[in-house]
Motif scaffolding. Structure first.
Motif, PDB file in Angstrom:
ATOM      1  N   ARG A   1       6.486  -8.399   4.187  1.00 55.41           N
ATOM      2  CA  ARG A   1       7.115  -7.514   3.132  1.00 55.41           C
ATOM      3  C   ARG A   1       8.351  -6.748   3.678  1.00 55.41           C
ATOM      4  O   ARG A   1       9.052  -5.944   3.104  1.00 55.41           O
ATOM      5  CB  ARG A   1       5.833  -6.460   2.689  1.00 55.41           C
TER       6      ARG A   1
ATOM      7  N   LEU B   1       3.436  -2.225   2.279  1.00 54.57           N
ATOM      8  CA  LEU B   1       4.072  -2.912   1.344  1.00 54.57           C
ATOM      9  C   LEU B   1       5.425  -2.677   1.565  1.00 54.57           C
ATOM     10  O   LEU B   1       6.179  -1.836   2.351  1.00 54.57           O
ATOM     11  CB  LEU B   1       3.546  -2.496  -0.001  1.00 54.57           C
ATOM     12  N   SER B   2       6.391  -3.523   0.550  1.00 58.16           N
ATOM     13  CA  SER B   2       7.667  -3.336   0.975  1.00 58.16           C
ATOM     14  C   SER B   2       8.099  -1.976  -0.071  1.00 58.16           C
ATOM     15  O   SER B   2       7.124  -1.506  -0.612  1.00 58.16           O
ATOM     16  CB  SER B   2       8.295  -4.522   0.086  1.00 58.16           C
TER      17      SER B   2
ATOM     18  N   ASP C   1       7.403  -2.616  -3.831  1.00 55.65           N
ATOM     19  CA  ASP C   1       6.133  -2.921  -4.288  1.00 55.65           C
ATOM     20  C   ASP C   1       5.683  -1.353  -4.715  1.00 55.65           C
ATOM     21  O   ASP C   1       4.876  -0.587  -4.055  1.00 55.65           O
ATOM     22  CB  ASP C   1       5.145  -3.203  -2.973  1.00 55.65           C
TER      23      ASP C   1
ATOM     24  N   HIS D   1      -0.710  -4.187  -9.843  1.00 53.69           N
ATOM     25  CA  HIS D   1       0.724  -4.873  -9.795  1.00 53.69           C
ATOM     26  C   HIS D   1       1.345  -4.387  -8.345  1.00 53.69           C
ATOM     27  O   HIS D   1       2.506  -4.963  -8.045  1.00 53.69           O
ATOM     28  CB  HIS D   1       1.356  -4.535 -10.875  1.00 53.69           C
ATOM     29  N   ALA D   2       1.082  -3.207  -7.919  1.00 53.18           N
ATOM     30  CA  ALA D   2       1.664  -2.824  -6.468  1.00 53.18           C
ATOM     31  C   ALA D   2       1.511  -3.847  -5.514  1.00 53.18           C
ATOM     32  O   ALA D   2       2.401  -4.117  -4.580  1.00 53.18           O
ATOM     33  CB  ALA D   2       1.064  -1.490  -6.136  1.00 53.18           C
ATOM     34  N   MET D   3       0.441  -4.647  -5.517  1.00 53.48           N
ATOM     35  CA  MET D   3       0.150  -5.796  -4.589  1.00 53.48           C
ATOM     36  C   MET D   3       0.989  -7.152  -4.829  1.00 53.48           C
ATOM     37  O   MET D   3       1.458  -7.780  -3.879  1.00 53.48           O
ATOM     38  CB  MET D   3      -1.142  -6.119  -4.438  1.00 53.48           C
ATOM     39  N   SER D   4       1.288  -7.477  -5.873  1.00 54.10           N
ATOM     40  CA  SER D   4       2.094  -8.894  -6.136  1.00 54.10           C
ATOM     41  C   SER D   4       2.557  -8.824  -7.531  1.00 54.10           C
ATOM     42  O   SER D   4       2.199  -7.969  -8.732  1.00 54.10           O
ATOM     43  CB  SER D   4       0.824  -9.971  -6.152  1.00 54.10           C
ATOM     44  N   ASP D   5       3.348  -9.742  -7.646  1.00 47.00           N
ATOM     45  CA  ASP D   5       4.139  -9.924  -9.358  1.00 47.00           C
ATOM     46  C   ASP D   5       3.147 -11.326  -9.898  1.00 47.00           C
ATOM     47  O   ASP D   5       2.381 -11.802  -9.191  1.00 47.00           O
ATOM     48  CB  ASP D   5       5.274 -10.166  -9.032  1.00 47.00           C
TER      49      ASP D   5
ATOM     50  N   GLY E   1       4.291 -10.899  -2.424  1.00 46.21           N
ATOM     51  CA  GLY E   1       4.531  -9.455  -2.918  1.00 46.21           C
ATOM     52  C   GLY E   1       5.548  -9.629  -4.111  1.00 46.21           C
ATOM     53  O   GLY E   1       5.814 -10.592  -4.627  1.00 46.21           O
ATOM     54  N   ASN E   2       5.714  -8.414  -4.474  1.00 49.58           N
ATOM     55  CA  ASN E   2       6.770  -8.161  -5.621  1.00 49.58           C
ATOM     56  C   ASN E   2       8.042  -8.663  -5.296  1.00 49.58           C
ATOM     57  O   ASN E   2       8.639  -8.410  -4.201  1.00 49.58           O
ATOM     58  CB  ASN E   2       6.601  -6.707  -6.253  1.00 49.58           C
TER      59      ASN E   2
END
Length: 458
Positions: free
Chosen positions: A202, A32-33, A36, A169-173, A309-310
């Protein structure tokens, strides 16, 4: 018909099942970024009518089971969005990685002995028996090693249904979740593939090498919330307010002549001021507000359209309670505008660097506002038309208000805002808000408590 506050109904659930991708997908690890880092779940709920009329768009779906249609579409969508079928792991520096292992998302089918109209026209939070509409599957709520998405479809006895989604929420907004659910909706309506293909990328929001904090980020300074007047054990009440074109125009009267302001900015400034006054704080006490700002289009070039991603930043403003309460609304408005303007490409890269340098801290606990009026939750059509309500569910917290797009019972488009406050403070909040709108016809403010007519005349 039962009222929202007294309605009690039975929900019969089937056991939760794991839905893996419908086709082959890679087995791999994907990082992940560095932004994230939101290690909590968010909930979204949507209410759908039964499709009516032989000539209605999507009428071929009327005799089909929405749970079956959506489950099959989810499995197909996961072929493209296969990381969402995996599980999160943590590596050194608290960095998150998704193990793309095809284990699948959680899916729950349910039936409720209630009609759509029993939730109000339109349905508005706080929803009765919410815990039955969003399953809490044992063992699924940890951030690491558990399903990243839970979907529940609850069929109603009127032929409509409720779709609820819980996202890690760590995966996407919100934008990323809508993108995935839009793909599900397209596949449910018969498409062969999503119109927008997912983009991982990411690395675009990873820290620089070497990382360097170049902007101020007081949102992560670990400052405790000083608004001690609000005690979680207080008699907290949840109310909801509707701001249509007339109400927004009334609030825009308070924009100073030398300023320009968006609807979000003036609405947030007014609500922050009313909320601060309602809490009757010591004038010297510090009050804070946090705005969630979408950064997708501030990058040059912008983040790819399929990026899921977020991409949000938490940007905050603070002041003394006395200054917010006593000054004209233009004072709070100026703070809101400045906190949004802070979010630049450099700010986002500095934020990613901060996360690496400081061990991915959580943002300060404070009052958070988020605008999802343009996210698209109200447009997701799985074959039964768009929802009559689609937006976040905030389970009874006084710290978060999410702005949701809504048509009221008159068909007016507007913004729906949930507010949680102690009962005494809520009375003052309503009084202050009504004062801002005092020149409107019938002296009205909007409140879900008057369902099915969502206006409360005070």
């Amino acid at each position: 018909m039962a009222t929202k506050t007294s309605m009690v109904y039975n929900v019969t659930r089937q056991a939760a099942e794991l839905v893996p991708p419908a086709g082959p997908t890679p087995f791999e690890y994907k990082e992940l970024s560095d932004i994230d880092t939101l290690r909590f779940h968010v909930w979204v709920i949507q209410f759908y009518k039964k499709e009516e009329g032989d000539n209605a768009v999507g009428s071929i779906f009327r005799r089909r089971d929405p749970a079956k249609v959506i489950k099959e579409a989810v499995a197909k969508a996961l072929v493209w969005y296969y990381p969402l079928a995996g599980r999160l792991l943590e590596i050194s520096g608290r960095k998150l990685v998704v193990d793309c292992n095809r284990e699948g998302i959680l899916f729950v089918e349910a039936d409720a002995d209630v009609t759509l109209e029993d939730f109000g026209v339109p349905p508005l939070p706080p929803f009765p028996c919410l815990e039955q509409l969003i399953s809490n599957v044992p063992g699924s709520t940890a951030i690491l090693g558990t399903p990243l998405i839970l979907i529940q479809v609850t069929r109603l006895k009127c032929g409509g249904f409720i779709l609820s989604v819980r996202l890690n929420h760590a995966m996407s907004d919100a934008g990323g979740l809508v993108q995935f659910m839009h793909a599900v909706a397209e596949l449910a309506r018969g498409a062969d593939s999503p119109s927008v293909l997912p983009v991982w990328d990411r690395h675009l929001l990873n820290a620089r090498d070497p990382p360097r904090i170049t902007c101020d980020h007081p949102e992560y300074d670990g400052i405790p919330d000083t608004t001690r007047t609000i005690n979680p054990r207080d008699d907290i009440v949840h109310n909801s307010f509707f701001f249509g074109p007339t109400e927004i125009a009334a609030l825009k009267r308070f924009i100073p002549p030398h300023q320009k302001a968006s609807t979000f900015e003036i609405l947030t400034a007014c609500l922050w001021r009313c909320r601060t006054i309602s809490l009757q704080l010591d004038p010297e006490e510090t009050v804070r507000i946090m705005c969630m700002v979408n950064s997708r289009n501030i990058f040059n070039p912008p983040l790819p359209s399929g990026y899921y991603g977020n991409a949000i930043a938490y940007s905050g403003a603070s002041s003394s309670a006395g200054k917010i309460s006593k000054n004209p609304i233009g004072y709070a408005l100026d703070l809101i505008k400045k906190t949004k303007a802070k979010v630049t490409q450099e700010f986002m890269m500095s934020l990613a660097d901060l996360m690496v340098i400081k061990g991915r801290p959580r943002f300060n606990e404070t009052f958070v506002v988020s605008d999802i009026t343009r996210a698209g939750f109200d447009e997701l059509d799985y074959g039964w038309g768009p929802p009559v309500y689609g937006g976040n569910v905030i389970p009874g917290t006084y710290r978060i208000s999410v702005y949701v797009p809504l048509k009221n019972w008159k068909g007016e488009k507007g913004i729906f805002v949930p507010i949680c406050l102690p009962r005494k403070a809520m009375k003052i909040f309503v009084k202050e808000l009504n004062e801002l709108l005092r020149d409107l016809p019938e002296h009205r403010i909007a409140s879900s408590r008057s369902s099915p007519s969502i206006f409360s005349y005070l």
